[in-house]
Enzyme design. Structure first.
Site, PDB file in Angstrom:
ATOM      1  CE1 TYR A  28     -25.564 -43.671 -44.352  1.00 11.83           C
ATOM      2  CE2 TYR A  28     -26.147 -45.403 -45.917  1.00 11.83           C
ATOM      3  CZ  TYR A  28     -26.401 -44.180 -45.338  1.00 11.83           C
ATOM      4  OH  TYR A  28     -27.503 -43.457 -45.732  1.00 11.83           O
ATOM      5  CB  SER A 110     -33.954 -40.817 -48.170  1.00 12.17           C
ATOM      6  OG  SER A 110     -33.016 -39.823 -47.824  1.00 12.17           O
ATOM      7  CD  GLN A 131     -35.995 -37.506 -45.353  1.00  6.95           C
ATOM      8  OE1 GLN A 131     -35.327 -38.052 -46.232  1.00  6.95           O
ATOM      9  NE2 GLN A 131     -35.556 -36.460 -44.671  1.00  6.95           N
ATOM     10  CE1 TYR A 133     -32.822 -35.390 -42.864  1.00  4.74           C
ATOM     11  CE2 TYR A 133     -31.873 -36.551 -44.724  1.00  4.74           C
ATOM     12  CZ  TYR A 133     -32.208 -36.507 -43.387  1.00  4.74           C
ATOM     13  OH  TYR A 133     -31.946 -37.574 -42.580  1.00  4.74           O
ATOM     14  CB  THR A 159     -36.462 -35.649 -41.427  1.00  2.00           C
ATOM     15  OG1 THR A 159     -37.038 -36.775 -42.092  1.00  2.00           O
ATOM     16  CG2 THR A 159     -35.523 -36.145 -40.349  1.00  2.00           C
ATOM     17  NE  ARG A 168     -25.236 -41.675 -37.893  1.00  4.37           N
ATOM     18  CZ  ARG A 168     -25.602 -41.141 -39.053  1.00  4.37           C
ATOM     19  NH1 ARG A 168     -24.994 -41.482 -40.174  1.00  4.37           N
ATOM     20  NH2 ARG A 168     -26.576 -40.277 -39.099  1.00  4.37           N
ATOM     21  CE  LYS A 254     -38.052 -41.049 -40.296  1.00  2.72           C
ATOM     22  NZ  LYS A 254     -36.643 -40.859 -39.980  1.00  2.72           N
ATOM     23  CG  HIS A 278     -32.614 -40.130 -37.771  1.00  2.00           C
ATOM     24  ND1 HIS A 278     -33.150 -39.032 -38.366  1.00  2.00           N
ATOM     25  CD2 HIS A 278     -31.816 -40.677 -38.716  1.00  2.00           C
ATOM     26  CE1 HIS A 278     -32.685 -38.900 -39.604  1.00  2.00           C
ATOM     27  NE2 HIS A 278     -31.865 -39.892 -39.843  1.00  2.00           N
ATOM     28  NE  ARG A 281     -28.462 -43.709 -39.714  1.00  3.49           N
ATOM     29  CZ  ARG A 281     -27.473 -44.451 -40.192  1.00  3.49           C
ATOM     30  NH1 ARG A 281     -27.206 -45.608 -39.649  1.00  3.49           N
ATOM     31  NH2 ARG A 281     -26.733 -44.032 -41.200  1.00  3.49           N
TER      32      ARG A 281
HETATM   33  C1  FNR Z   1     -31.863 -43.590 -41.830  1.00  4.41           C
HETATM   34  N1  FNR Z   1     -32.920 -42.753 -41.453  1.00  4.41           N
HETATM   35  C2  FNR Z   1     -33.233 -41.657 -42.209  1.00  4.41           C
HETATM   36  N2  FNR Z   1     -34.300 -40.867 -41.874  1.00  4.41           N
HETATM   37  C3  FNR Z   1     -34.654 -39.814 -42.648  1.00  4.41           C
HETATM   38  O1  FNR Z   1     -35.622 -39.132 -42.322  1.00  4.41           O
HETATM   39  N3  FNR Z   1     -33.928 -39.532 -43.777  1.00  4.41           N
HETATM   40  C4  FNR Z   1     -32.849 -40.252 -44.172  1.00  4.41           C
HETATM   41  O2  FNR Z   1     -32.245 -39.992 -45.210  1.00  4.41           O
HETATM   42  C5  FNR Z   1     -32.460 -41.337 -43.349  1.00  4.41           C
HETATM   43  N4  FNR Z   1     -31.348 -42.075 -43.659  1.00  4.41           N
HETATM   44  C6  FNR Z   1     -31.051 -43.215 -42.931  1.00  4.41           C
HETATM   45  C7  FNR Z   1     -29.979 -44.011 -43.302  1.00  4.41           C
HETATM   46  C8  FNR Z   1     -29.725 -45.200 -42.624  1.00  4.41           C
HETATM   47  C9  FNR Z   1     -28.584 -46.066 -43.060  1.00  4.41           C
HETATM   48  C10 FNR Z   1     -30.576 -45.597 -41.568  1.00  4.41           C
HETATM   49  C11 FNR Z   1     -30.367 -46.910 -40.850  1.00  4.41           C
HETATM   50  C12 FNR Z   1     -31.613 -44.798 -41.166  1.00  4.41           C
HETATM   51  C13 FNR Z   1     -33.766 -43.108 -40.288  1.00  4.41           C
HETATM   52  C14 FNR Z   1     -34.916 -44.031 -40.712  1.00  4.41           C
HETATM   53  O3  FNR Z   1     -35.843 -43.367 -41.509  1.00  4.41           O
HETATM   54  C15 FNR Z   1     -35.669 -44.606 -39.496  1.00  4.41           C
HETATM   55  O4  FNR Z   1     -36.097 -43.561 -38.671  1.00  4.41           O
HETATM   56  C16 FNR Z   1     -34.820 -45.585 -38.693  1.00  4.41           C
HETATM   57  O5  FNR Z   1     -34.069 -46.394 -39.561  1.00  4.41           O
HETATM   58  C17 FNR Z   1     -35.722 -46.456 -37.818  1.00  4.41           C
HETATM   59  O6  FNR Z   1     -34.981 -47.359 -37.049  1.00  4.41           O
HETATM   60  P1  FNR Z   1     -34.659 -48.864 -37.520  1.00  4.41           P
HETATM   61  O7  FNR Z   1     -35.915 -49.426 -38.158  1.00  4.41           O
HETATM   62  O8  FNR Z   1     -33.538 -48.772 -38.503  1.00  4.41           O
HETATM   63  O9  FNR Z   1     -34.264 -49.533 -36.271  1.00  4.41           O
END
Ligand code: FNR
Length: 379
Positions: A28, A110, A131, A133, A159, A168, A254, A278, A281
């Site tokens: 995850y 989040s 953040q 949603y 976001t 995924r 974002k 993101h 992801r």
């Molecule tokens: C995220 N990210 C994310 N973004 C957001 O706006 N709301 C969310 O709930 C989440 N949840 C989330 C879960 C997990 C497990 C990851 C790894 C990432 C994205 C996050 O905010 C961010 O944009 C990225 O993680 C940036 O990349 P790096 O630093 O992980 O490489």
């Protein structure tokens, strides 16, 4: 510091995290969409940025503290929103908020957190971003915004890069479902990490707690359904206008990867734009945030606040992003590798590692402030 020798790099925390949490929790955290090329591209783009050292300047004192959207932070980086942080360490959201207060960096909670904004509030100080949603239900949205404000979050992050759920593959291979189901495979994977499992049974079941207040009282399955309906409305320009009217604090958008909508976002009242894919992801074909950052900077103008994230794994990477046009840098996985490896101490260690690396690198570059990093891009 003992941790400097145990975990001299984020990659050491990553290895430890992988050994400490069950396979499905690791997948995850670490996985990305499809072939994961958007994630690897983001890391490779950072790695490719070279900065030229400067010489014969004597001592230059590095100052990391940075003013951003009316707040002063001890460094130009912060903790990006990550859903269900509580899956990596018990009570993680409160621990991360406390780490942010102790180190004076922002913490973005989040929407899909394992705890409520009210529960995080006592630990938050002035460091809180929230953040969102967006919810499709007006009353719920307005109530959520009021709760977030009352809990002390001063900055709202909308976001916009989740128009659909993401495929995924690594999550599917380990049977991770949404909402999570306690299948024999999940139970077995959990049992193989007894220390982690012991921590988890001490805390309430993982689910996006902010929605508990709005849950359909007719039982658990009704609850999940209700969450599904109220969460995940896909926002449009009109939604952004509504949000701008309803939220009187700073508002950040974002998930921008394109210069075209930038003038309209600024016109709509976004106080900052967060350039992000993101963490790779959502969409494997998405560009590396770093690669699109210069065009977005051109479109936004020199003084407009820009945040960037994606693939940042060192203080050097923070400087690289700032050299290419970011005013502020956020990290998701790096902080959560630290958290999953060693709890609050691990997250605080990430702050220290990044800060130390930045100070050492700034001596090489002969710059006093991270915002001067662009002056060291090779001609
Ligand atoms: C995220 N990210 C994310 N973004 C957001 O706006 N709301 C969310 O709930 C989440 N949840 C989330 C879960 C997990 C497990 C990851 C790894 C990432 C994205 C996050 O905010 C961010 O944009 C990225 O993680 C940036 O990349 P790096 O630093 O992980 O490489």
């Amino acid at each position: 510091m003992e941790l400097d020798y145990r975990y001299p790099a984020i990659s050491d925390l990553k290895s430890r995290a992988r050994r400490r949490v069950p396979c499905y929790i690791w997948e995850y955290l670490d996985s990305a969409n499809g072939t994961e090329s958007a994630k690897t591209r983001a890391e490779a783009a950072l790695d490719a940025v070279q900065l030229s050292p400067d010489i014969l300047l004597g001592y230059v004192t590095a100052e990391l503290s940075t003013e951003f959207l009316g707040h002063t932070y001890q460094a130009p980086f912060g903790i990006a929103p990550v859903g269900m942080s509580g899956a990596f360490w018990p009570d993680a959201e409160a621990l991360l908020a406390r780490t942010a207060v102790e180190t004076q960096i922002p913490y973005c909670l989040s929407t899909v957190s394992a705890t409520t904004p009210e529960d995080v509030a006592p630990h938050l100080g002035q460091q809180g971003w929230f953040q969102l949603y967006p919810s499709g239900d007006t009353e719920i949205r307005q109530d959520m915004l009021a709760r977030v404000k009352a809990a002390g979050f001063h900055t709202l992050v909308l976001t916009v890069d989740v128009p659909a759920l993401s495929w995924r593959e690594r999550e599917k291979r380990v049977q991770l479902k949404n909402p999570m189901a306690l299948t024999p495979s999940i139970i077995l994977q959990s049992a193989l990490r007894p220390v982690w499992a012991f921590g988890q049974v001490q805390q309430p079941a993982l689910r996006p707690r902010i929605f508990d207040k709005y849950a359909d009282p007719s039982g658990t399955s009704g609850h999940d359904k209700h969450i599904g309906q109220t969460l995940r409305v896909v926002p449009d320009w009109e939604y952004l206008d509504i949000l701008r009217r309803e939220w009187d604090g700073s508002l950040i958008v974002k998930g921008v990867l394109d210069a075209a909508p930038v003038p309209r976002l600024i016109e709509a009242g976004a106080d900052a734009i967060w350039v992000s894919n993101h963490g790779g992801r959502q969409f494997e074909a998405a560009p590396a945030p770093l690669d699109v950052l210069p065009a977005i900077r051109d479109a936004a103008g020199l003084d407009y606040p820009l945040i960037c994230d994606g693939g940042v794994r060192s203080g050097t990477d923070v400087l690289r992003m700032m050299a290419r046009g970011a005013d502020f840098v956020m990290l998701g996985r790096a902080f959560h590798y630290g958290l999953a490896a060693a709890g609050a101490a691990g997250a605080a260690h990430v702050v220290r590692l990044l800060s130390q690396q930045m100070v050492l690198d700034m001596a090489q570059l002969g710059i006093a402030r991270p915002s001067e990093a662009h002056t060291r891009l090779p001609a």
